[in-house]
Design a protein around this motif. Structure first.
Motif, mmCIF file in Angstrom:
data_model
loop_
_atom_site.group_PDB
_atom_site.id
_atom_site.type_symbol
_atom_site.label_atom_id
_atom_site.label_comp_id
_atom_site.label_asym_id
_atom_site.label_seq_id
_atom_site.Cartn_x
_atom_site.Cartn_y
_atom_site.Cartn_z
ATOM 1 N N MET A 106 1.155 -1.128 -0.140
ATOM 2 C CA MET A 106 0.016 -0.123 0.016
ATOM 3 C C MET A 106 0.795 1.148 0.026
ATOM 4 N N SER A 107 0.531 2.204 -0.686
ATOM 5 C CA SER A 107 1.276 3.633 -0.908
ATOM 6 C C SER A 107 1.058 4.455 0.034
ATOM 7 N N SER A 108 1.992 5.063 0.922
ATOM 8 C CA SER A 108 1.733 6.019 1.830
ATOM 9 C C SER A 108 1.261 7.212 1.553
ATOM 10 N N MET A 109 1.609 7.574 0.259
ATOM 11 C CA MET A 109 1.491 8.911 -0.421
ATOM 12 C C MET A 109 -0.027 8.970 -0.844
ATOM 13 N N LYS A 110 -0.733 10.067 -0.583
ATOM 14 C CA LYS A 110 -1.982 9.926 -1.172
ATOM 15 C C LYS A 110 -1.782 10.271 -2.882
ATOM 16 N N GLN A 111 -3.024 9.637 -3.522
ATOM 17 C CA GLN A 111 -2.731 9.817 -4.944
ATOM 18 C C GLN A 111 -3.914 10.731 -5.213
ATOM 19 N N TYR A 112 -4.028 11.309 -6.378
ATOM 20 C CA TYR A 112 -5.211 12.197 -6.804
ATOM 21 C C TYR A 112 -5.574 11.640 -8.147
ATOM 22 N N TRP A 113 -6.746 11.579 -8.444
ATOM 23 C CA TRP A 113 -7.464 11.117 -9.817
ATOM 24 C C TRP A 113 -8.529 12.042 -10.427
ATOM 25 N N LEU A 114 -8.971 11.527 -11.511
ATOM 26 C CA LEU A 114 -10.260 12.242 -12.097
ATOM 27 C C LEU A 114 -11.023 11.134 -12.589
ATOM 28 N N VAL A 115 -12.301 11.397 -12.304
ATOM 29 C CA VAL A 115 -13.238 10.196 -12.990
ATOM 30 C C VAL A 115 -14.293 11.252 -13.731
ATOM 31 N N LYS A 116 -15.033 10.598 -14.710
ATOM 32 C CA LYS A 116 -15.899 11.238 -15.489
ATOM 33 C C LYS A 116 -17.125 10.583 -15.703
ATOM 34 N N SER A 117 -18.212 11.473 -15.711
ATOM 35 C CA SER A 117 -19.791 10.927 -15.640
ATOM 36 C C SER A 117 -20.287 11.871 -16.660
ATOM 37 N N ILE A 161 -7.831 3.749 -0.603
ATOM 38 C CA ILE A 161 -8.435 4.468 0.556
ATOM 39 C C ILE A 161 -7.843 5.994 0.937
ATOM 40 N N ALA A 162 -8.740 6.804 0.569
ATOM 41 C CA ALA A 162 -8.563 8.319 0.916
ATOM 42 C C ALA A 162 -7.885 8.986 -0.011
ATOM 43 N N ASP A 163 -7.543 8.357 -1.372
ATOM 44 C CA ASP A 163 -7.122 9.113 -2.395
ATOM 45 C C ASP A 163 -8.360 10.236 -2.679
ATOM 46 N N GLU A 164 -7.897 11.288 -3.177
ATOM 47 C CA GLU A 164 -8.933 12.287 -3.697
ATOM 48 C C GLU A 164 -9.106 12.233 -5.197
ATOM 49 N N VAL A 165 -10.408 12.344 -5.595
ATOM 50 C CA VAL A 165 -10.815 12.202 -7.001
ATOM 51 C C VAL A 165 -11.746 13.451 -7.258
ATOM 52 N N LEU A 166 -11.247 14.170 -8.502
ATOM 53 C CA LEU A 166 -11.922 15.226 -9.134
ATOM 54 C C LEU A 166 -12.930 14.401 -9.858
ATOM 55 N N PHE A 167 -14.447 14.905 -9.703
ATOM 56 C CA PHE A 167 -15.441 14.516 -10.297
ATOM 57 C C PHE A 167 -15.716 15.470 -11.490
ATOM 58 N N TYR A 168 -15.739 14.654 -12.722
ATOM 59 C CA TYR A 168 -16.021 15.688 -13.880
ATOM 60 C C TYR A 168 -16.997 15.209 -14.413
ATOM 61 N N HIS A 169 -17.998 16.328 -14.828
ATOM 62 C CA HIS A 169 -19.122 16.064 -15.723
ATOM 63 C C HIS A 169 -18.828 16.495 -17.193
ATOM 64 N N SER A 170 -18.722 15.117 -17.808
ATOM 65 C CA SER A 170 -18.685 15.344 -19.412
ATOM 66 C C SER A 170 -19.917 15.655 -20.094
ATOM 67 N N GLY A 171 -19.967 15.648 -21.426
ATOM 68 C CA GLY A 171 -21.203 15.923 -22.002
ATOM 69 C C GLY A 171 -21.019 17.406 -22.572
ATOM 70 N N LYS A 172 -22.480 17.971 -22.452
ATOM 71 C CA LYS A 172 -22.803 19.363 -22.767
ATOM 72 C C LYS A 172 -21.719 20.428 -22.171
ATOM 73 N N VAL A 175 -11.906 7.897 -2.186
ATOM 74 C CA VAL A 175 -12.054 6.523 -2.364
ATOM 75 C C VAL A 175 -12.285 5.838 -1.261
ATOM 76 N N SER A 176 -13.358 5.310 -1.032
ATOM 77 C CA SER A 176 -13.898 4.700 0.115
ATOM 78 C C SER A 176 -13.513 3.180 0.230
ATOM 79 N N LYS A 177 -13.660 2.498 -0.799
ATOM 80 C CA LYS A 177 -13.017 0.886 -0.931
ATOM 81 C C LYS A 177 -12.426 0.875 -2.153
#
Length: 139
Positions: A1-12, A47-58, A68-70
């Protein structure tokens, strides 16, 4: 397990699942990802990584930050793929548009700008915090 927090982006697509839906649900199984690169990114989430939530589309824009909770497990909709669980952390003060990111040279190397079709992608910590700042500067 990584000790450094990671950052992500997910699209919806907001018509399919929006930030408001996530806030209402309080936790979601992030499933249905059908791209090998995105699948590999899901597998790296901790767990606890932070994720940018991106609205795709129009109106393509970053609207909030989840956590991330699981960690990665077989996608309940197709066990050949992966899923994670996400919980909402905070809505951005102001959304940050894809157009705004593309107009700023600082974000030129960001996967969202370079590979706009990828649905789950890593975000460098400095870029993550710059986006957070950008959402505050626009007030």
């Amino acid at each position: 397990m990584s000790s450094m927090k990671q950052y992500w982006l997910v699209k919806s697509e907001p018509e399919e699942y929006s930030w408001d839906d996530l806030e209402k649900d309080t936790e979601v199984v992030w499933s249905g990802v059908r791209n090998h690169q995105a699948k590999n990114n899901l597998k790296k989430m901790e767990i606890a990584d932070e994720v940018l939530f991106y609205h795709s589309g129009k109106s393509p824009e970053i609207v909030g930050v989840a956590t991330v909770s699981k960690t990665s497990y077989p996608d309940p909709t197709d066990s050949d793929w992966e899923a994670v669980n996400l919980k909402p952390l905070r809505k951005l003060n102001q959304t940050v548009s894809l157009k705004g990111l593309k107009a700023d040279e600082y974000f030129a190397e960001m996967p969202l700008v370079r590979q706009p079709r990828l649905s789950v992608m890593p975000v460098e910590e400095a870029i993550f915090w710059k986006i957070e700042q950008k959402s505050k500067d626009q007030e």
